[in-house]
Enzyme design. Structure first.
Site, PDB file in Angstrom:
ATOM      1  N   GLU A   1       0.829  -1.200   0.000  1.00 40.38           N
ATOM      2  CA  GLU A   1       0.000   0.000   0.000  1.00 40.38           C
ATOM      3  C   GLU A   1       0.870   1.260   0.000  1.00 40.38           C
ATOM      4  OE1 GLU A   1      -2.581  -0.633   3.420  1.00 40.38           O
ATOM      5  OE2 GLU A   1      -3.010  -2.648   2.662  1.00 40.38           O
TER       6      GLU A   1
ATOM      7  N   LEU B   1      -6.330  -1.401   0.242  1.00 43.95           N
ATOM      8  CA  LEU B   1      -6.162  -1.952   1.595  1.00 43.95           C
ATOM      9  C   LEU B   1      -6.674  -3.386   1.582  1.00 43.95           C
ATOM     10  CD1 LEU B   1      -6.320   1.215   2.127  1.00 43.95           C
ATOM     11  CD2 LEU B   1      -7.111   0.593   4.399  1.00 43.95           C
ATOM     12  N   SER B   2      -5.853  -4.289   1.110  1.00 45.11           N
ATOM     13  CA  SER B   2      -6.257  -5.692   0.951  1.00 45.11           C
ATOM     14  C   SER B   2      -5.083  -6.577   1.330  1.00 45.11           C
ATOM     15  CB  SER B   2      -6.662  -5.947  -0.510  1.00 45.11           C
ATOM     16  OG  SER B   2      -7.779  -5.179  -0.875  1.00 45.11           O
ATOM     17  N   GLU B   3      -4.851  -6.686   2.631  1.00 40.99           N
ATOM     18  CA  GLU B   3      -3.650  -7.390   3.088  1.00 40.99           C
ATOM     19  C   GLU B   3      -3.633  -8.859   2.663  1.00 40.99           C
ATOM     20  OE1 GLU B   3      -5.142  -5.057   4.848  1.00 40.99           O
ATOM     21  OE2 GLU B   3      -3.522  -3.615   5.114  1.00 40.99           O
TER      22      GLU B   3
ATOM     23  N   PHE C   1       2.023  -1.798   8.707  1.00 44.05           N
ATOM     24  CA  PHE C   1       2.316  -1.987  10.133  1.00 44.05           C
ATOM     25  C   PHE C   1       2.127  -3.464  10.479  1.00 44.05           C
ATOM     26  CE2 PHE C   1       1.630   2.520   9.960  1.00 44.05           C
ATOM     27  CZ  PHE C   1       2.436   3.048  10.962  1.00 44.05           C
ATOM     28  N   ALA C   2       3.036  -3.995  11.278  1.00 42.18           N
ATOM     29  CA  ALA C   2       3.001  -5.415  11.627  1.00 42.18           C
ATOM     30  C   ALA C   2       1.685  -5.802  12.288  1.00 42.18           C
ATOM     31  CB  ALA C   2       4.167  -5.745  12.559  1.00 42.18           C
ATOM     32  N   ASP C   3       1.076  -4.831  12.957  1.00 44.79           N
ATOM     33  CA  ASP C   3      -0.199  -5.080  13.634  1.00 44.79           C
ATOM     34  C   ASP C   3      -1.275  -5.558  12.654  1.00 44.79           C
ATOM     35  OD1 ASP C   3       0.326  -3.131  16.352  1.00 44.79           O
ATOM     36  OD2 ASP C   3       1.419  -2.660  14.513  1.00 44.79           O
TER      37      ASP C   3
ATOM     38  N   HIS D   1      -0.572   0.078  16.456  1.00 39.83           N
ATOM     39  CA  HIS D   1       0.554   0.482  15.607  1.00 39.83           C
ATOM     40  C   HIS D   1       1.882   0.329  16.339  1.00 39.83           C
ATOM     41  CE1 HIS D   1      -2.751   2.415  13.399  1.00 39.83           C
ATOM     42  NE2 HIS D   1      -1.949   2.446  12.348  1.00 39.83           N
TER      43      HIS D   1
END
Ligand code: TPP
Ligand code: MG
Lengths: 323, 329
Positions: free
Chosen positions: B34, B63-65, B88-90, B134
């Site tokens: 992203e 936004l499509s992890e 972000f790893a979160d 975050h």
């Protein structure tokens, strides 16, 4: 448009192969010879045979949990050894994944089988990457994912269709709407019982077809793959069908519904009528085809049973590549 | 070996150089994530690469992890070497299935017929008021996943060498970039080089106690060791660098020598990296130990927004010093 008789008869034979495979497997499962869980594709043979007929070894398909038949047909067509799918389901060394994958994870890239993922529909995301690879290399191949009506509930359904649309990826969504996800009716689980309605907003062609009519299904798949091979982007096809298997082995659907689908809408029976109406083959000819396929499946089962279990070293092999 | 120039570079610049070199060298390497294109990523790691390599190889996504990692995995099955960025790893929960059930298991469950050489870069760690979503250290979420590799550099030089090694490697790799390290500067060799995976670094030698850490905690451990020296305590500091599969040999060898161990991890103690290392040391070094192993880890709570509260939760130099003092008693 009617299919030529040779193609129709080939498809009839493939449909019987799928059914005989599943019935043979179910019998062995009940005897305790097949471990794990078993989902069968009986009732959906027209849909499955139509898909298998059009997918090439250089395409990629992600089979769902009812696709033993498609997997075996792909193996047979491109490698000549459908028995390796049977052996895989028995967990034997001669299986396509040496028994490490089983019913829910049979794969063989040589025949375009990219493997089921038992987290239903996860490959709606994975298929994008395979399609992207075809696109980046300029190859006219199809990346197909076979998904059930229930699977459409995954968030990945949206992520996948959206990304396939914006990048115009060569993805073929083959949605097998058999009316239920385990026990949940499609109309109760989704905003529309016609899944095609959910797909239409992404702006690429979406069609619905009678998944129990082999001619209609064959032609619908042909149209879809031609569209994709021509570089025109994704295609969504919903097959309306019905599975004979209830919840695992139990039946929960209304008796009238069961009777209707098994007696009036059996895809094999319907195909048989069509062939006989054409007049060039007799009932005895068709019986012979059926008997041949059933005998072949028995051979596959014998092959699987006679095969050894995997080498114990396989238990910890290939966790990492090269380590 | 050819002599290469060594320059001062930030962690971000080092990562950027690695991506550039990998893309230059191998046309199968492409980037996906992203806002990584024209904008260059939230932290600037991909800056300039979109202009240089074009949007086909530096791919911005919605936004499509799950789709980002799914795309990476699918293309990797086809022979590409994607480097995905999860901002972000979160957010890794959104693509957890793709990483854990798909990428990590694929080579095994399909009997070696497929591999998934993907690198998933992601910004992790706290200390800047990022709040509960975050700031997390997520290595524990993935520690129990055979088939997955977790790489976690602490210096700019290692960031570059480990990223290049990760892109070359055939396994799925979660590449953790601690946000507090992005702006630090260090010496970074010019040109292409790799730093070995699965190899820890002894970043400070000592004889009284071994401190094992990764990422930002390596810096806290080094600062603690420098202070402890004033008290006459000689601490050895190990930078794990690869968290899974980790370099047990270096850890065990060091603890056998010093006889004391403090393991430091930013994530909560329960089921985390500190616990895993502590168990390893207990199993392998029990009879060499002069004191029980001490875990210095995050408290068992989410990470709050207020800096005053966050400081209570996260381990730091002072807490490492306290930990070392307790094993020296
Ligand atoms: C993500 C996920 N959720 C739930 C399941 C459990 N499960 C297996 S099959 C199935 C129903 C799938 O329904 P559908 O997609 O319609 O396929 P069908 O079995 O009807 O062919 C469910 C819920 C699963 N395997 N994966
Ligand atoms: Mg269904």
């Amino acid at each position: 448009m009617a299919l030529d008789i040779e193609t129709l008869v080939d498809l009839y034979r493939d449909m019987w192969l799928i059914r005989a495979f599943e019935f043979g497997l179910e019998r062995e499962f009940k005897k305790g010879n097949v471990p794990g869980m078993l989902h069968t594709g009986v009732g959906q043979e027209a849909t499955q045979a139509a898909l298998a007929a059009h997918l090439k070894a250089t395409d990629a398909f992600f089979p769902d949990h009812r696709c033993h038949g498609i997997n075996a047909l792909a193996e047979e067509k491109h490698q000549g050894d459908g028995e390796r799918i049977m052996a895989e389901l028995f967990g034997r060394a001669t299986g396509v994944c040496s028994g490490k994958g089983g019913s829910l994870h049979s794969a063989n890239p040589k025949v375009g089988n990219f493997g089921d993922n038992a987290v239903e529909g996860s490959y709606m995301a994975t298929v994008l990457g395979v399609a992207l690879a075809f696109q980046m290399r300029g190859q006219p191949n199809v990346a197909c994912c076979i998904i059930g009506d229930g699977t459409v509930g995954r968030g990945e359904f949206h992520e996948s269709l959206n990304m396939a649309a914006i990048w115009k990826l060569p993805v073929f969504y083959a949605c097998v709407n058999n009316g239920y996800a385990i026990s949940t009716p499609v109309g109760k689980a989704h905003a529309s019982a016609d899944i095609v309605d959910l797909a239409r907003g992404y702006g690429f062609p979406c069609e619905q077809v009678d998944g129990n009519d082999i001619e209609a299904a064959y032609e619908a798949v042909q149209k879809a793959v031609e569209h994709i091979r021509a570089g025109q982007g994704p295609y969504f096809l919903e097959f309306k069908t019905w599975r004979w298997q209830g919840i695992f082995s139990g039946e929960f659907r209304p008796p009238e519904e069961v009777r209707y689908w098994k007696e009036e809408r059996d895809p094999i029976k319907l195909a048989r009528q069509k062939i006989l109406e054409r007049g060039s083959l007799s009932a005895a000819d068709l019986d012979r085809i059926e008997a041949e396929v059933k005998a072949q499946i028995e051979e596959w089962i014998e092959f699987a049973k006679a095969s050894p279990p995997p080498d114990p070293a396989k238990a910890t092999a290939d966790v990492y590549v090269g380590w | 070996m050819t002599q290469t120039a060594v320059r001062m570079r930030t962690f971000v610049q080092a990562l950027n150089e690695a991506l550039d070199l990998a893309m230059e060298r191998d046309p199968h390497v492409y980037l996906i994530g992203e806002d990584i294109g024209e904008m260059g990523g939230d932290f600037g790691v991909t800056r300039g690469l979109w202009a240089k390599y074009g949007e086909a190889r530096v791919r911005d996504t919605p936004l499509s992890e799950a789709a980002i990692i799914g795309t990476a995995v699918g293309s990797a099955m086809m022979g590409f070497r994607p480097v995905a960025e999860i901002m972000f790893a979160d957010f890794l929960g959104e693509c957890y299935d793709q990483l854990v059930n798909n990428a990590a298991k694929m080579h095994y469950m399909f009997d070696g017929q497929f591999k998934a050489p993907i690198v998933v870069r992601t910004a992790c760690g706290g200390g800047f008021g990022g709040g509960p979503h975050h700031s997390q250290s997520v290595e524990g979420w993935f520690l129990n996943v055979p088939g997955l590799v977790i790489v976690a550099p602490s210096t700019p030089a290692d960031a570059k060498g480990l990223l290049l090694a990760s892109i070359e490697n055939d396994n799925p790799i979660l590449f953790l970039e601690h946000k507090a390290l992005y702006r630090i500067k260090g010496e970074v060799p010019e040109g292409y080089y790799t730093t070995p995976l699965r190899k820890a670094a002894v970043v400070r030698e000592g004889k009284d106690v071994t401190i094992v850490a990764a990422m930002k905690m390596v810096h806290e451990a080094l600062a603690a060791a420098a202070e402890l020296e004033q008290e006459g305590v000689s601490a050895e500091v190990i930078d794990l660098r690869t968290i899974r599969p980790y370099d047990a040999e270096t850890v065990v060898g060091s603890v056998r020598k010093t006889g004391r161990a403090v393991v430091v991890n930013e994530a909560p103690k329960i089921g985390g990296l500190a616990s895993e290392l502590s168990a390893l040391i207990g199993e392998e070094c029990f009879y060499d130990l002069k004191a029980p192993v001490v875990r210095v880890a995050g408290l068992d709570a989410p990470i709050p927004f207020s800096l005053a509260l966050e400081k209570i939760i996260l381990p730091d130099k002072e807490k490492v010093i306290e930990g070392v003092r307790s094993v020296m008693k």
